[in-house]
Design an enzyme around this catalytic site. Structure first.
Site, short mmCIF file in Angstrom:
data_model
loop_
_atom_site.label_atom_id
_atom_site.label_comp_id
_atom_site.label_asym_id
_atom_site.label_seq_id
_atom_site.Cartn_x
_atom_site.Cartn_y
_atom_site.Cartn_z
CG HIS A 20 -1.93 1.06 1.23
ND1 HIS A 20 -2.38 1.62 2.39
CD2 HIS A 20 -2.60 1.69 0.22
CE1 HIS A 20 -3.29 2.55 2.12
NE2 HIS A 20 -3.44 2.61 0.80
CG ASP A 28 7.97 8.13 -23.24
OD1 ASP A 28 9.09 7.91 -22.72
OD2 ASP A 28 7.56 9.29 -23.44
CG HIS A 98 8.05 15.66 -18.61
ND1 HIS A 98 7.42 14.44 -18.49
CD2 HIS A 98 9.20 15.41 -19.28
CE1 HIS A 98 8.15 13.50 -19.06
NE2 HIS A 98 9.24 14.07 -19.55
CE1 TYR A 120 6.29 16.45 -21.63
CE2 TYR A 120 4.95 16.98 -23.56
CZ TYR A 120 6.04 17.24 -22.74
OH TYR A 120 6.87 18.29 -23.03
CG ASN A 122 6.35 9.33 -19.48
OD1 ASN A 122 6.79 8.27 -19.91
ND2 ASN A 122 6.57 10.48 -20.10
#
Length: 131
Positions: A20, A28, A98, A120, A122
């Site tokens: 948890h 990518d 990013h 992007y 990800n």
């Protein structure tokens, strides 16, 4: 022999070991993975496997309570952003630049490298519980 679900032995073991609040990334083909983060490299060639294929398979096996995305995905890859939101539903989302997402990836238990070549794609996922 395992009959269904994630057949990649390394990825299956990584998912099974999640606790948890542990974080893991699906990224990518070009996402840099910080030293010390285990890489599950599934990339074969451009577009194989896709981000969606990997995320679909992973979400069949992993409980997720939150995710972290780059701000840039909303403008530069809205189609994939919509897919992620539909796939993950009403979990907790956090957006960041990013560069900050790349920095946060250093805290991931593991990172899955796909063959995705779009902007992007990800996501850092935070493991939930099933009870």
């Amino acid at each position: 022999m395992k009959k269904r679900g994630v057949l990649n032995a390394q990825l299956s073991a990584c998912i099974a070991a999640l606790g948890h609040k542990d974080m893991f990334m699906i990224g990518d083909a070009g996402m840099p993975i910080p030293p010390g983060v285990e890489v599950v490299d599934l990339a074969v060639c451009q577009g194989v496997p896709t981000f969606r294929q990997v995320m679909d398979a992973v979400l069949e096996e992993a409980a997720v309570e939150g995710c972290y995305l780059a701000d840039e995905i909303r403008e530069n890859n809205p189609e994939l952003h919509d897919y992620i939101q539909k796939k993950l539903g009403s979990i907790e989302y956090e957006y960041m630049p990013h560069e900050a997402l790349k920095e946060l990836s250093g805290r991931a238990r593991f990172a899955i490298r796909t063959g995705e070549f779009t902007p992007y794609p990800n996501v850092i996922l935070r493991a939930g519980v099933v009870f």
